[in-house]
Every structure is written in C-alpha cells, then in structure tokens.
Design an enzyme around this catalytic site. Structure first.
Site, mmCIF file in Angstrom:
data_model
loop_
_atom_site.group_PDB
_atom_site.id
_atom_site.type_symbol
_atom_site.label_atom_id
_atom_site.label_comp_id
_atom_site.label_asym_id
_atom_site.label_seq_id
_atom_site.Cartn_x
_atom_site.Cartn_y
_atom_site.Cartn_z
ATOM 1 N N CYS A 1 -27.496 0.556 -18.555
ATOM 2 C CA CYS A 1 -27.261 -0.246 -19.767
ATOM 3 C C CYS A 1 -28.582 -0.489 -20.488
ATOM 4 C CB CYS A 1 -26.672 -1.598 -19.389
ATOM 5 S SG CYS A 1 -25.274 -1.501 -18.281
ATOM 6 N N ARG B 1 -28.378 4.663 -23.816
ATOM 7 C CA ARG B 1 -28.350 4.297 -22.387
ATOM 8 C C ARG B 1 -26.951 3.894 -21.936
ATOM 9 N NH1 ARG B 1 -33.417 2.921 -20.474
ATOM 10 N NH2 ARG B 1 -32.495 1.574 -18.912
ATOM 11 N N TRP C 1 -23.008 0.392 -19.971
ATOM 12 C CA TRP C 1 -22.408 1.564 -19.327
ATOM 13 C C TRP C 1 -21.777 0.999 -18.071
ATOM 14 C CZ3 TRP C 1 -23.771 4.606 -14.806
ATOM 15 C CH2 TRP C 1 -23.056 5.810 -14.723
ATOM 16 N N ASN D 1 -29.011 -5.085 -16.521
ATOM 17 C CA ASN D 1 -28.902 -3.637 -16.307
ATOM 18 C C ASN D 1 -29.161 -3.404 -14.834
ATOM 19 O OD1 ASN D 1 -28.947 -0.843 -16.384
ATOM 20 N ND2 ASN D 1 -31.140 -0.793 -16.851
ATOM 21 N N GLY D 2 -28.169 -2.848 -14.127
ATOM 22 C CA GLY D 2 -28.346 -2.586 -12.695
ATOM 23 C C GLY D 2 -27.051 -2.876 -11.958
ATOM 24 N N GLU E 1 -28.037 25.564 -16.083
ATOM 25 C CA GLU E 1 -28.408 24.614 -17.138
ATOM 26 C C GLU E 1 -27.534 24.812 -18.371
ATOM 27 O OE1 GLU E 1 -29.885 21.982 -17.316
ATOM 28 O OE2 GLU E 1 -30.353 21.716 -19.439
ATOM 29 N N LYS F 1 -25.099 21.949 -20.065
ATOM 30 C CA LYS F 1 -25.165 21.571 -21.486
ATOM 31 C C LYS F 1 -23.777 21.605 -22.108
ATOM 32 C CE LYS F 1 -28.189 19.954 -21.512
ATOM 33 N NZ LYS F 1 -28.920 19.838 -20.335
ATOM 34 N N GLU G 1 -21.256 18.853 -20.628
ATOM 35 C CA GLU G 1 -21.517 17.411 -20.814
ATOM 36 C C GLU G 1 -21.381 16.963 -22.262
ATOM 37 O OE1 GLU G 1 -25.424 15.813 -20.030
ATOM 38 O OE2 GLU G 1 -26.366 17.719 -20.433
ATOM 39 N N HIS H 1 -17.741 37.275 -4.899
ATOM 40 C CA HIS H 1 -17.385 36.421 -3.745
ATOM 41 C C HIS H 1 -16.437 35.307 -4.144
ATOM 42 C CE1 HIS H 1 -20.335 38.547 -1.369
ATOM 43 N NE2 HIS H 1 -21.187 38.401 -2.370
ATOM 44 N N LYS I 1 -28.034 8.234 -20.748
ATOM 45 C CA LYS I 1 -29.232 9.072 -20.760
ATOM 46 C C LYS I 1 -29.974 9.023 -19.433
ATOM 47 C CE LYS I 1 -32.374 11.779 -22.295
ATOM 48 N NZ LYS I 1 -32.048 13.211 -22.369
HETATM 49 C C1 AGP Z 1 -28.921 16.454 -18.484
HETATM 50 O O1 AGP Z 1 -28.576 16.947 -19.759
HETATM 51 C C2 AGP Z 1 -28.224 15.159 -18.164
HETATM 52 N N1 AGP Z 1 -28.494 14.179 -19.157
HETATM 53 C C3 AGP Z 1 -28.500 14.675 -16.750
HETATM 54 O O2 AGP Z 1 -28.056 15.664 -15.850
HETATM 55 C C4 AGP Z 1 -29.978 14.357 -16.427
HETATM 56 O O3 AGP Z 1 -30.725 15.544 -16.382
HETATM 57 C C5 AGP Z 1 -30.028 13.663 -15.056
HETATM 58 O O4 AGP Z 1 -29.336 12.440 -15.133
HETATM 59 C C6 AGP Z 1 -31.462 13.425 -14.560
HETATM 60 O O5 AGP Z 1 -32.112 12.545 -15.432
HETATM 61 P P1 AGP Z 1 -33.707 12.364 -15.264
HETATM 62 O O6 AGP Z 1 -34.341 13.703 -15.559
HETATM 63 O O7 AGP Z 1 -34.068 11.329 -16.283
HETATM 64 O O8 AGP Z 1 -33.981 11.921 -13.859
#
Ligand code: AGP
Length: 613
Positions: free
Chosen positions: A2, A27, A75, A101-102, A486, A490, A493, A509, A608
C-alpha cells in the site's frame, strides 16, 4: 503493498495528501482514504473503495481545510477491497486514526484480547486491530500517544509502516516502520511522511529514511524527533538529499508510464553504464571494495522474484561464462524456507528493482544469518534491500512507476553483464579480446536500443492480430530462454492473457500438445549458436498449424521464411541479446493490453512492489 502519506505544517493538507496518493497509486489501488483533524478538533475520515479519483469525488463537498492529515491507497491483504476495509482505521473512541502498509501476523491474537476487553470491530483488517490496540493502551495506561504507539508496536509481530494522528494531540503525527518503507521529508515549517519519495520531491529534497524499529514524532513547527522503539530513547537523525526530480515522476507526454519507461531505455542504460567502463575495463565500486571476497568466491546464489528473477537467470549464465563462477538462481520465496546450505565462499546476490520485496528481504536476512556475503542490485537508492546488504550496485534507471517492469529489467541485465565482466577481469578468466568485445558492446547498448525502438509502429500494428488469443507460448534458448520467460510475464500481467515461457527444446516434452491455430507462439530467435535448433522448433510448431511470431536479427533469412510474423532487431553479442530482444516483447505486451482496454500502469490485482508475503 500500500501507499501511505502524512502531512503536518502550515499549508492545507488535503491537496498535498491527494497528490501524494496519486504518486503512490502504483503501489496499490483497490481503495483509498484520508483522515483530517480540522480546526474544531474534529477527526474527519473519508474513505472509499476504488482508486484515488473516487476518493476525490467523495470529498468534493467535505470540509478539507485541515493542515494535518494522513492518507492511504490500498492493496488488500486482510479483508476484501471495500469501503469499510479501506484505511484510515480508528480506535474505539474514533479519536485516533492510523494508516498502515504491511501485515500484522499476530493480529488475530491481539484482536481476541481486545474483544475480551470489550472492544468491537467494524472491519476485517489487521490495521483496525492496531488502531484499537493503540487507543486501548492510551486509555488504560493514561499515557501519551507516543508511548501508546511504542507499547503497541512492541506487541506487534509482522511488517508495518504507519502514520498515526490523534484529536487529543492535533499538532502531532507519529510514524513508525518495520520491514516496510517510510521516507520523511522535512522543511522548517512542515513535515511530509510517505512510503517513498514521490509525494515528497516537489516539497523538499531533505529527507530522513526511517530505520526498522524507529518511530518519528513530527510536531508542528518543531524539529523532527526519532525514537528507538526498543529503548524509548532518542535515535540519531541522518538527513539525506533526495536524488530524484519531479520530471522523472511525470509521464512526460506519454499516455502511460510503461510506454515512457520503455522509450527511456536508451538514456537509462546510458545512466546505468556511466562511469563504470573506464579504459575498456569495468569499474564497479561494490566489487572493487570487496575484491578478495569476489576473487575467492566459490559459488553465487541469486535470490529474487518476478522479472528480477528472470534477470538473475541471465546473470547466472554470464557469471559462469565470463567469470567461471558456479551460480544458481533461487526464488527468494522458496530460498527463505528451504533451509539452504550456505558454505564459506558463498555469495548471495539479491536483485530487486524496488528494494522492498518482502521475500527478497527475508532471503537476505537468512543468508546473512548463515554467513554468506550478501550483495544487492537495486534501483531505489536507500531502499531496505540496499541498506540490508553488505555491498551492492545500483542500476540507476530512475523511478520505475509502471507496474510491469521494463527499464529495470534491461538495467539489471546490463549491471549483471558488467558484474560478470568485472569478476572475469578480477579472476583472469576472460581474455582481453573477449573483454574488449563485451565492453564495446555494452557501451553501444543505448544506440542499439534506440535503433530497436523504431519497430514500435510495426509491433503496434501486429498486436491487433492477437487480441483474440487466450493463450501464448514464448520460447527461447540459451541466454534467451529467460527472455522468453520475461516476455510471457509482461503479456500476462498487463493483458491478462495466459502466457507461458519455456526453453524451446522443452516443446517436445509436453507443451507441443498445446499447439493449434488458437495458440500463437513467440520465438526469441536472434542470430546465435542456438539458431539452427530454434529453426527446427519453429518447423515443429508450423507443422501443427500454430502461428509463429519470431524476434530475429536484422537480415535473417532462415527464420523469416518460416515465421508468420517477424520482428527484426539489430545484431548484438549473444551475452547481451536479452537487453535488445526483450524490447519488442515489452512493446508487444503493451500494445496488446491497450487494444484489450487494460490499465497497463495499474493492472488488476498487482502492485509495483510486493512488500508483504
Ligand atoms: C514485473 O513486471 C513485476 N512487476 C514483478 O514480477 C516484479 O518484478 C517482482 O515483484 C519483483 O519486484 P522487485 O524487482 O522490486 O523485487
């Protein structure tokens, strides 16, 4: 994860708090709220499910004249997104308000004890338990807010970054943190508290990074006080200067932060490299200051999550190829519970854009307890991971706001390539010719990225073809198997299309059973030693009616003959090809998501930085 903001000073708090929430919305954004102590010593709480814009609408006809307040964008961790579960939360007498936040891991025990003492609860959140606990302690012990907060936090198990206000002391905000980030901006006549520097940067460049186990007491027109929660004694105040500009936080004319950050990559990679290749040699201060540790390293264990974990897979190959160091890659969330064997000579490298990912922080803690030397590769200066590791290298790509990581990934891979080169030079495992070729290729990256970005319009047109798809396969080999992973991440998500990455050879496989006309397959197929193998994989997909998109090196004639769609990228040394090959995949995901009407900067269910388990 959050976002929290607090303000006390001589300006109207509301616009500063709302602007701050908008800066922190990446966030978490499933609900938002604000608490204000107005001049008539009334505590007003306004909160609603939905984004910050919804809260602004809700407050249009409200009294928001206060000069002290706290605010929150959520969040959800405990309790679904709803008006009642939105922060701020209040104590039993609705005189104390808190944003958090936590996660409070022992909230159920604390809640039951408060219920046993006659407290009632309106929400399902762990945060309301903390608010009620502070209120209960203050009323029962007849103590100050500061002492009640200290006593309550000494009972809490878990992670928190909190801001607290109380009608009984309308000229004070109290903040505290443990394993969740909190930055305090200070001016002579005002204090701004926030989860990161975004809400602070336009007000002051003077900041204090609160440490775990400290509370901050911000009183109107008085100097900030820091107190150690365990001793209740004053803690040292270390004022830093922010290295962040307002321009870096704005979209700069782009429709989305994600697109801005994709197009920033020529300059961010330039910043990432700056001053680190001198006379053809890589100079990383983190390595130079710990030369013996790296010279005698027996093994490297990477710990990371998500995109950062993909970068580590590339880092592993780079370390093995260039520095002949054995390397393994662990999900931080798995490593922390795996009772790992750490031996003398082991180096743990934690990679994290935000520097706040809870699992990665916990993995670092465990690695240090087991005697490893822990090195950090982060983007956010002063972040928790940057401060928890014994040394490290910042990627210096500037704030990454879009939830989908793009410029941080290419920055991480670039730093990992420089790290592998530095260790190869240190351990004399790389010859001069290869080292020179690699350093020249790294220096050339910004221009090659600029060149690659010219495909944007082609990819935008191509994306229209695939909005129908419900599943994608991404395949690659060698250095570009992680690139395939990767690319899949992308797409999934931000467009919510299911996508899986695999080593191309793994097709036979199992995954090949999935191939049909409805399943597009993306091959990451730049000119390298695996190209011929990839060609046969493409033939296998085509033979089963699958449509193929191929990322190829400009001038390729082999793959282009076979693929239904090709995206050309400039030629680059194999070890750095993920930096270039990932860019069309970033653009493909972006344009498909836009065509599907998705919110690319704030995709559903995501945040994020995941600062909770
Ligand atoms: C990647 O696009 C995502 N936002 C997510 O997988 C991110 O890479 C992951 O949460 C790790 O975050 P960080 O690099 O801030 O530790």
């Amino acid at each position: 994860m959050c976002g929290i903001v607090g303000y006390i000073g001589n300006q109207q708090a509301y616009p500063i708090l709302i602007k701050g929430l908008e800066r922190l919305e990446y966030r978490g954004y499933d609900s938002a709220g604000i608490a204000l102590i107005n001049d008539n010593d009334k505590l007003d709480i306004y909160k609603t499910q939905g984004k910050v814009s919804k809260l602004v609408d809700f407050c249009r006809d409200k009294d928001v004249s206060a000069t002290i307040g706290i605010a929150h964008t959520r969040w959800a961790t405990h309790g679904e997104p709803s008006d009642i579960n939105a922060h701020p939360h209040v104590d039993a007498n609705a005189r104390i308000a808190i944003v958090h936040n936590g996660t409070i891991e022992n909230y159920a025990i604390l809640k039951q004890a408060l219920i046993d003492h006659g407290c009632t609860f309106s929400s399902e959140t762990d945060t309301e338990v903390l608010a009620q606990l502070i209120g209960y302690i203050k009323a029962t012990n007849h103590c100050s807010l500061q002492d009640a907060v200290i006593e309550a936090l000494n009972q809490v198990v878990g992670a928190y970054a909190i801001a607290v206000i109380d009608i009984d002391c309308p000229d004070t905000i109290i903040a505290a943190r443990k394993s969740s980030p909190l930055v305090i901006g200070i001016n002579p006549d005002e204090t701004i508290i926030a989860s990161d520097a975004g809400p602070i940067v336009e007000h002051t460049s003077k900041v204090v990074y609160l440490n775990d186990g400290e509370i901050a007491v911000a009183r109107r027109n008085q100097p900030l006080q820091l107190i150690d929660i365990s001793t209740a004694k004053p803690a040292k105040i270390d004022i830093k200067t922010l290295q962040l500009s307002l321009a870096q936080l704005e979209k700069g004319g782009y429709p989305h932060f994600m697109l801005k950050e994709i197009f920033e990559q020529p300059s961010t990679i330039h910043d990432c490299i700056r001053g680190r290749i001198v006379n053809g040699r890589v100079e990383l201060s983190g390595v130079n200051l710990n030369a013996d540790v790296f010279k005698n390293a027996r093994r490297v264990i990477f710990v990371a999550c998500g995109t950062s974990w993909h970068a580590c897979l590339i880092g592993k190959r780079l370390l093995q190829e260039l520095a002949r160091i054995e390397a393994q890659v662990e999900y931080a969330s798995e490593f922390r519970y795996s009772n790992p064997v750490i031996a003398p000579g082991d180096i743990v490298i934690a990679v994290s854009q935000s520097g706040e990912t809870a699992d990665t922080l916990a993995a670092i803690q465990l690695a240090k307890e087991r005697g490893a030397f822990v090195y950090g590769i982060c983007n956010v200066v002063g972040s928790s991971i940057a401060r928890a590791t014994q040394s490290g290298t910042y990627i210096h790509v500037g704030p990454e706001i879009g939830v989908a990581s793009t410029k941080a990934f290419t920055g991480q891979v670039t730093v990992l390539a420089m790290l592998a080169l530095a260790l190869g030079q240190l351990r004399a495992t790389i010859d001069e010719t290869h080292a020179k070729k690699m350093t020249e290729a790294i220096v050339a990256l910004p221009k090659l990225i600029e060149d690659t970005l010219r495909i944007n319009d082609d990819v935008e047109r191509l994306s229209s073809t695939f909005t129908y798809a419900h599943n994608f396969l991404y395949l690659g080999r060698g250095y570009n198997y992680p690139t395939a992973l990767e690319g899949a991440l992308k797409l999934k998500e931000i467009s919510y299309i299911h996508a899986e990455g695999y080593p191309a050879a793994e097709m036979k496989h199992g995954p090949i059973a999935l191939i049909d006309r409805e399943m597009p397959t993306v091959f990451v197929a730049p000119a390298d030693e695996t190209l011929q193998k990839i060609v046969s994989n493409i033939q296998q997909v085509k033979a089963r009616g699958g449509s193929v998109i191929a990322i190829v090196t400009r001038g390729d004639e082999t793959v282009s003959e076979l693929a239904d769609y090709t995206i050309e990228i400039p030629r680059i040394v194999e070890e750095l090809s993920p930096v270039i090959a990932s860019i069309p995949l970033q653009l493909l995901a972006y344009h498909v998501a836009i065509k599907k009407g998705c919110d690319v900067d704030m995709p559903r269910n995501l945040a994020k930085s995941v600062t909770v388990e």
